[in-house]
Every structure is written in structure tokens, then in C-alpha cells.
Design a protein around this motif. Sequence first.
Motif, short mmCIF file in Angstrom:
data_model
loop_
_atom_site.label_atom_id
_atom_site.label_comp_id
_atom_site.label_asym_id
_atom_site.label_seq_id
_atom_site.Cartn_x
_atom_site.Cartn_y
_atom_site.Cartn_z
N MET A 1 -9.59 2.89 18.50
CA MET A 1 -9.09 1.57 18.88
C MET A 1 -8.32 1.61 20.19
SD MET A 1 -6.67 -1.03 16.70
CE MET A 1 -6.22 -2.63 17.35
N SER A 2 -7.65 2.74 20.46
CA SER A 2 -6.86 2.83 21.69
C SER A 2 -7.76 2.73 22.92
CB SER A 2 -6.07 4.14 21.71
OG SER A 2 -6.94 5.26 21.66
N ARG A 3 -8.99 3.27 22.84
CA ARG A 3 -9.90 3.17 23.97
C ARG A 3 -10.40 1.74 24.16
NH1 ARG A 3 -11.62 7.68 26.46
NH2 ARG A 3 -10.98 9.67 25.56
N ASP A 4 -10.49 0.98 23.09
CA ASP A 4 -10.87 -0.43 23.22
C ASP A 4 -9.75 -1.23 23.88
OD1 ASP A 4 -13.27 0.15 21.98
OD2 ASP A 4 -12.50 -0.32 19.98
N LEU A 5 -8.51 -0.91 23.54
CA LEU A 5 -7.37 -1.62 24.13
C LEU A 5 -7.12 -1.20 25.56
CD1 LEU A 5 -5.02 -1.41 21.04
CD2 LEU A 5 -6.03 -3.50 21.94
N VAL A 6 -7.38 0.06 25.86
CA VAL A 6 -7.20 0.59 27.22
C VAL A 6 -8.56 1.10 27.69
CG1 VAL A 6 -5.86 2.13 28.69
CG2 VAL A 6 -4.85 1.27 26.58
N PRO A 7 -9.41 0.22 28.21
CA PRO A 7 -10.74 0.66 28.64
C PRO A 7 -10.65 1.64 29.80
CG PRO A 7 -10.31 -1.60 29.33
CD PRO A 7 -9.20 -1.21 28.42
N ASP A 8 -11.77 2.30 30.05
CA ASP A 8 -11.78 3.35 31.07
C ASP A 8 -11.41 2.83 32.45
OD1 ASP A 8 -12.50 5.19 29.14
OD2 ASP A 8 -14.65 5.03 29.55
N ASP A 9 -11.87 1.61 32.80
CA ASP A 9 -11.58 1.11 34.14
C ASP A 9 -10.09 0.82 34.31
OD1 ASP A 9 -11.56 -1.00 32.41
OD2 ASP A 9 -12.72 -2.36 33.67
N LEU A 10 -9.39 0.47 33.24
CA LEU A 10 -7.94 0.30 33.33
C LEU A 10 -7.24 1.65 33.38
CD1 LEU A 10 -5.33 -1.36 33.26
CD2 LEU A 10 -5.55 -1.47 30.77
N TRP A 11 -7.66 2.57 32.54
CA TRP A 11 -6.98 3.87 32.48
C TRP A 11 -7.13 4.65 33.78
CZ3 TRP A 11 -3.09 6.00 30.52
CH2 TRP A 11 -2.94 7.38 30.50
N GLU A 91 -7.44 -3.23 45.62
CA GLU A 91 -8.86 -3.09 45.34
C GLU A 91 -9.58 -4.42 45.46
OE1 GLU A 91 -10.35 -0.54 42.20
OE2 GLU A 91 -8.29 0.06 41.73
N LEU A 92 -8.94 -5.49 44.99
CA LEU A 92 -9.54 -6.82 45.13
C LEU A 92 -9.75 -7.18 46.59
CD1 LEU A 92 -7.60 -8.83 42.39
CD2 LEU A 92 -10.06 -8.42 42.45
N ARG A 93 -8.76 -6.87 47.42
CA ARG A 93 -8.90 -7.18 48.85
C ARG A 93 -10.00 -6.34 49.48
NH1 ARG A 93 -4.70 -6.22 53.85
NH2 ARG A 93 -5.72 -7.67 55.30
N ALA A 94 -10.13 -5.09 49.05
CA ALA A 94 -11.13 -4.20 49.64
C ALA A 94 -12.55 -4.69 49.39
CB ALA A 94 -10.95 -2.79 49.10
N VAL A 95 -12.79 -5.35 48.25
CA VAL A 95 -14.15 -5.83 47.92
C VAL A 95 -14.33 -7.30 48.25
CG1 VAL A 95 -14.48 -4.09 46.14
CG2 VAL A 95 -13.49 -6.30 45.52
N CYS A 261 -5.88 -9.50 37.01
CA CYS A 261 -6.49 -9.05 38.26
C CYS A 261 -7.66 -8.11 38.00
CB CYS A 261 -5.45 -8.36 39.13
SG CYS A 261 -4.16 -9.45 39.79
N LEU A 262 -7.54 -7.27 36.98
CA LEU A 262 -8.63 -6.35 36.66
C LEU A 262 -9.85 -7.12 36.17
CD1 LEU A 262 -9.59 -3.44 36.41
CD2 LEU A 262 -8.61 -3.40 34.10
N ARG A 263 -9.65 -8.17 35.41
CA ARG A 263 -10.78 -9.00 34.98
C ARG A 263 -11.50 -9.59 36.19
NH1 ARG A 263 -7.53 -12.53 30.42
NH2 ARG A 263 -7.31 -10.88 28.84
#
Length: 269
Positions: A1-11, A91-95, A261-263
Motif C-alpha cells: 500500500m505504501s507504494r500506491d500512496l507514494v508512487p515511483d514518480d513522486l519518490w 520540472e514543469l517549467r522545463a517541459v 504540481c506532480l499531477r
Amino acid sequence: MSRDLVPDDLWTRVAPILPPRPQRRHRYAGRHRTCDRIALAGIIVVLRTGVTWRDVPRQEVGCSGVTAWRRLRDWTEAGFWPRLHAAILAELRAVGLLEMDDCAIDGSHVRALKGGTHTGPSPVDRAGPGSKHHLIAFRNGTPLTVSLTSGNRHDVTQLMPLLDAMPRIRGLRGRPRHRPRRLFADRGYDFDKYRRLIRARGITPKIARRGASHGSGLGKTRWVVERTFAWLHQFKRLRIRYDIRADLHLGFLQLACSIICLRRLRTSF
């Protein structure tokens, strides 16, 4: 469950900038320290669901609520959450997903059931204890900076502190950018003194005038900050303030801004 709450792109964005772990004082220091990813999952459970720390599901998350609270306290005191937010904004500005020319500012009241610092009689809740979230968001609703005050503070008192607290956003070659070109606000910010202060920072104020008829057209740009508040208040911990410590509640706010922002960043994948 911890990986669902903290997905790889966030971690992958959290792990490189986490504060260093404290050094053990003794050779045999007792139990091993809980993994940071698991502790972050406990924090996100509280942020999303609004449960108390004692009700964090230990079996599913992997740690107790007390452990998650301590990690929230330590990371907040280390200034981790603003760094995470600034890194994702870069990262948002870079893309090319960060429209920085226009931004909007507003405030939102929340009840503060347990009191604490930065609480006061709320004018929208029969003078009950409350706090206020202040926010600047870009034109697409991306949250830029937030602050927390007592419920009886006027919105305009946080105008200049929020502008001064804007992070320097990297992501492109050249100087980091930390100023929009135009700032939109409602009639609560209608003071000529603050218009002059905004212009002195190289920003054009677009503030509605008190007493003027509706239909100025500013709402076409300013409504996005209201939508951002709606996004923030989807995190149930932010709808009502239960944290006595103001810095911990502000830490929740900053974490929620990073997740929003990550979304937005995921749309570029």
C-alpha cells in the motif's frame, strides 16, 4: 500500500532532497529506523483521508501514526516541503507546462477546531476559531506559494509576503524566474498603496475596484485560484485544521501543492 500512496514518480523526486538521517548516538540504538518512503505514505494517508494519527492503519501502511507524525515534524522543521515544491515547479517549467505571465491571489477560510497559533475569530463562522489559507496560483491553476494566517487577518496583509516568498524557479537556461508579469485579485485587495508596491516589483496589478459594477472581465483569469483551492480541499486534512502547530498544517499545505504540481507534470509523459 505504501507504494500506491507514494508512487515511483513522486519518490524519485523526494528521495534526493530528503534531509540527512540523524546519526545514532550509541552502537546499539534499538529498533531500526522506519523507511522514509513508508513514513511518507503515513503522512499522505493523513493528508488525504483526514484520519487522526492514532488511526493510521499500521498494517497497511507499514508504520504507526506516531512515526509518521515525527517524520512530518522533522521534515517540516528542516524546510523540506518548500524544496520539493520548487523542484517540481522547475520540472514543469522545463517541459513548458508553466505559464508564468499571469497569476491570481486569494484566501480561503478553514475552521480550526483545536486552536493553536495562527488562529482567530473567523468572520464567516460566527467568530469561531479559524485559520485562513492564502494562495498564489498561475493561470492554469498550478499553485505557486501558500501561507497560513489566523482567520481574522485581512487578505491584503499577505499580498506582499506571498509575492516576496515566490520561489526562484529554474528549469530553463538563464536566470531563475520568480516574478509574474500580471497579478489578478478581487476587491479585497483594492488598495492603491499595494498597487504601487506591486508595480515597484515589476508586476502589473489587475485588481477589481470596490464599488464598481461587476463585469470587469477579471474573473475570466482570476477564477483559477478558486479551482486550486477546490483541489487543495480535496485533501480532507486541509478542510478543517486539526493541527495545533501552524508549521505542521502549513507543511501539509505545501505537500498538497507538490502533489497537485506532480499531477500536472504527469500530462507531459
